[in-house]
Design an enzyme around this catalytic site. Structure first.
Site, PDB file in Angstrom:
ATOM      1  CB  CYS A   1      24.211  46.142  30.162  1.00 47.83           C
ATOM      2  SG  CYS A   1      23.003  45.058  30.962  1.00 47.83           S
TER       3      CYS A   1
ATOM      4  CG  ASP B   1      -2.667  31.797  29.029  1.00 46.91           C
ATOM      5  OD1 ASP B   1      -3.909  31.927  29.037  1.00 46.91           O
ATOM      6  OD2 ASP B   1      -2.011  31.696  27.982  1.00 46.91           O
TER       7      ASP B   1
ATOM      8  CB  CYS C   1      22.463  42.538  33.623  1.00 49.46           C
ATOM      9  SG  CYS C   1      23.559  41.754  32.408  1.00 49.46           S
TER      10      CYS C   1
END
Length: 380
Positions: free
Chosen positions: A306, A94, A308
């Site tokens: 999950c 950005d 992860c």
């Protein structure tokens, strides 16, 4: 013939939503995709290897912050941002328009650019569209953003019009100054606040300039989400269908899904790592705040099912203990989970588009999300 730094192709559609691929010199980005934010050349609490391990394909950096610290000379000496931070895959930077207009202690805006004081040490700097391009050329990001005039919310129509028109002029100056088109793709940024007719005008004017991609900026800055969705409904169809579309600053699961439904391809936000540092984690039903006493003896993972690292090895009770004890591992585990959650969430959306079942995915998501809210559970 001009060789472009990226190549974009749509590989699947369902209504306005689309799956695609952005091919860069450093790898392919499968869309729709969420970009973790590494503002200062690091995604907070995470190593590049951990991000690669969970399948992250692109990171976001911020030219304003890196220009001020450690400075472009240091990063240039290192061989560019990728080498400096040890990240081999694509990076989007950005320009720092939002930071120049929001963080600077003092700023003077002129057509040439903005003179501002650093929020670090008060030193004076001048930033222009051309300067933003030059800074990002040194950083060597794969996708770069032009310097735009960002205004706060709310703002008057007169203020918004002035900023929007300046953003268009600055976009053209940025494009004319950019030479490294075979290695770095310069996107345009649509501004216009919450005034739909200004957004539409900005889209049309920027589309004429034929940028490699288009971003929607100045949203998710305090306006109601429904207002943002209305702006997307009117703006996105005006952007070139053969170019990537990027919604800046959006990172909650509900807003990501709504953005994809309206044809957006890329997203970024500090949300997943920022709330993780406060012990707040993302789950299918919304959010959990692991610092709460209710999790003191909860031996379940953050989210059952999950895969992860945090959920495979640790319990809510243990992570709560780490957070309450101010142990660094606690915020590392919550950060890891939140980034993994969003990466997996976007992959599920992409798969649903390719298999033509996004409508069912959408209904299932909102049924579960609203049910949890009505039950008064731990979500926002």
């Amino acid at each position: 013939m001009i060789v472009m730094a990226i190549d974009f192709a749509v590989t699947g559609r369902e209504d306005n939503a689309r799956a695609g691929e952005i091919k860069t010199n450093r790898g392919v980005i499968e869309t729709p995709s969420f970009m973790p934010v590494g503002t200062q050349a690091t995604v907070k609490a995470m190593t590049p290897e951990e991000l690669e391990g969970m399948g992250v394909q692109i990171l976001l950096g911020n030219a304003y912050h890196l220009y001020l610290r450690p400075g472009t000379e240091v990063i240039g000496q290192a061989g560019g941002l990728h080498r400096f931070m040890h990240w081999p895959r694509p990076i989007l930077t950005d320009s720092g328009g939002f930071q120049v207009f929001s963080l600077s202690a003092k700023r003077d805006v002129a057509e040439e650019g903005v003179t501002f004081r650093s929020h670090h040490d008060g030193s004076t700097h001048f930033y222009s569209p051309e300067k933003a391009v030059e800074v990002q050329n040194i950083l060597g990001s794969d996708i770069m953003m032009p310097f735009d005039h960002v205004i706060g919310y709310p703002a008057t129509e007169e203020e918004t019009l002035e900023a929007m028109e300046r953003t268009i002029r600055w976009a053209e100056r940025s494009r004319n100054h950019h030479r490294n088109t075979d290695k770095q793709a310069l996107f345009a940024i649509v501004q216009g606040g919450t005034f739909i007719h200004l957004r539409e005008k900005c889209c049309r004017e920027l589309a004429k300039m034929d940028f490699p991609g288009y971003a929607l900026g100045g949203l998710s800055v305090g306006e109601p989400k429904e207002v943002m969705y209305q702006i997307l409904d009117r703006s996105v169809p005006l952007l070139p269908a053969d170019k990537p579309r990027y919604l800046m600053g959006v990172g909650s699961a509900d807003a990501l899904l709504e953005g994809v439904m309206r044809g957006v391809d890329l997203f970024d936000c500090v949300l997943p790592t920022r709330i993780a540092r406060n012990g707040r984690v993302m789950v299918a039903e919304g959010y959990l705040t692991l610092r709460n006493a209710r999790y003191k003896r909860d031996m379940r993972p953050i989210e059952p099912g999950c895969t992860c690292y945090a959920c495979r090895h640790y319990s809510r009770a243990y992570i709560r203990h780490l957070l309450k004890s101010n142990e660094i591992l606690g915020l590392r585990l919550t950060s890891h989970h939140n980034l993994f959650f969003l990466k997996n969430f976007m992959a599920e959306i992409r798969e649903a588009i390719l298999e033509k079942r996004l409508a069912q995915f959408y209904e299932k998501f909102w049924a579960r999300y609203r049910s949890a809210q009505q039950a008064g559970s731990d979500e926002e």
